[in-house]
Design an enzyme around this catalytic site. Sequence first.
Site, PDB file in Angstrom:
ATOM      1  N   HIS A  27       0.862  -1.172   0.000  1.00 10.62           N
ATOM      2  CA  HIS A  27       0.000   0.000   0.000  1.00 10.62           C
ATOM      3  C   HIS A  27       0.901   1.225   0.000  1.00 10.62           C
ATOM      4  CE1 HIS A  27      -3.255   2.687   0.556  1.00 10.62           C
ATOM      5  NE2 HIS A  27      -2.686   3.191   1.622  1.00 10.62           N
ATOM      6  N   CYS A  69      -4.544   3.275  -5.476  1.00 10.98           N
ATOM      7  CA  CYS A  69      -3.692   4.081  -4.597  1.00 10.98           C
ATOM      8  C   CYS A  69      -2.312   4.361  -5.176  1.00 10.98           C
ATOM      9  CB  CYS A  69      -3.603   3.475  -3.200  1.00 10.98           C
ATOM     10  SG  CYS A  69      -2.859   1.821  -3.118  1.00 10.98           S
TER      11      CYS A  69
END
Length: 320
Positions: free
Chosen positions: A98, A212
């Site tokens: 992430h 993301c």
Amino acid sequence: MRVGCHRELLLLLLMAGMPAASFAGSQPQQQRKWPVPYRRFDYRPKTDPYCQARYTFCPTGCPIPVMKDEDVIDVYRLQAPVWEFKYGDLLGHLNIMHDAVGFKSSLTGKNYTMEWYELFQLGNCTFPHLRPDMDAPFWCNQGAACFYEGIDDVHWKENGTLVLVTTISGTMFNQMAKWVQYDNETGIYYETWTVRAGPDKHAVVWFESYECSKFILRTYQKLADLGAVFNKIQTNYTSITLFTGEPIYLGNETSIFGRLGNKTVAAAIRDFYYLFKPHQSVEEFFLNFLKIVDRVVLNHQFYLFYNLEYWLLPTKAPYI
Ligand SMILES: *[C@@H]1O[C@H](CO)[C@@H](O)[C@H](O)[C@H]1NC(C)=O
Ligand SMILES: *[C@@H]1O[C@H](CO)[C@@H](O)[C@H](O)[C@H]1NC(C)=O
Ligand SMILES: *[C@@H]1O[C@H](CO)[C@@H](O)[C@H](O)[C@H]1NC(C)=O
Ligand SMILES: *[C@@H]1O[C@H](CO)[C@@H](O)[C@H](O)[C@H]1NC(C)=O
Ligand SMILES: *[C@@H]1O[C@H](CO)[C@@H](O)[C@H](O)[C@H]1NC(C)=O
Ligand SMILES: *[C@@H]1O[C@H](CO)[C@@H](O)[C@H](O)[C@H]1NC(C)=O
Ligand SMILES: *[C@@H]1O[C@H](CO)[C@@H](O)[C@H](O)[C@H]1NC(C)=O
């Protein structure tokens, strides 16, 4: 928000295992530009009350502060592997991360984190809801930027990365903030899948994901355009990829599910998505995952929703 992200990554792992390979015999069709450009919109519509987040989007979010022009702001690359969550080496092996970006003002000493993720968790962005009262699949697939005060050093550092990538002026930061506003207003829908003709580096990319890590890359690009000079950074961004033959355009919600739509195509799409009910638990998802693999391999079909339009992807099981 990190909880939401962890969940996201778990699902990503599951999908990453989906077998697929390039398909040679797709039908000829009109020339298209690949990858299909991600569509931007004039403004972000209100979300439908049917869409309910399990984890509130951006609970500690704040407006992006205006910095003094003469401020000197450190920019950090933040990356954490998702294998922290549950699945040990497996996720680490797949390198699923992430990504976020951190800022630290030298005038105020305050620091901030910025990231981009789904409003209603990944499952809802990847697969729609089939509502009994509606013919068309119903999507809760918005994603957005989230800016909040603080950087959780321990989280990023311990198993991931927290590195200084560049230093910018307050002026540049403020310009970037304007761009974030624009990007956030116009780039609305989360796109989970990258779709390519094959694993080869030079294979045609049919669709780019929009998630993301793409936001972080756009942010770096914007800062570079504004004059930021980046330290050499090595980045390993991962995305969930499907390998398919040339996609076939099917139409949008109105043209498929409307009165004049092709009922066969409409039924096939509903049928396909029936396997992917977002409400299910992780365990159910695993079970269904097997069915899904079966379906995608045996029927050579995957229905993709991209830019609010439907595409048929001719997938094929790998040759032995
Ligand atoms: C979306 O996903 C979350 C978590 O997976 C779930 O709790 C929620 O009910 C889903 N549905 C909608 C309509 O948002
Ligand atoms: C981006 O848009 C979402 C949805 O409107 C909003 O909640 C969020 O605060 C915005 N992010 C930024 C950084 O302005
Ligand atoms: C961000 O600020 C917090 C709180 O002051 C501090 O604990 C942390 O070390 C800072 N992190 C960075 C990367 O500046
Ligand atoms: C880092 O990884 C270890 C080993 O998997 C884990 O126990 C620990 O909680 C992780 N740290 C953070 C901050 O998530
Ligand atoms: C990126 O991947 C390469 C090769 O797999 C690896 O050697 C390197 O450590 C990775 N870098 C980061 C920052 O994860
Ligand atoms: C859906 O497709 C039809 C036919 O191509 C087009 O006329 C219509 O404007 C499209 N609708 C939307 C909402 O994009
Ligand atoms: C509906 O679509 C299918 C598959 O593309 C096609 O074979 C069929 O002829 C279409 N039916 C109508 C009525 O257009």
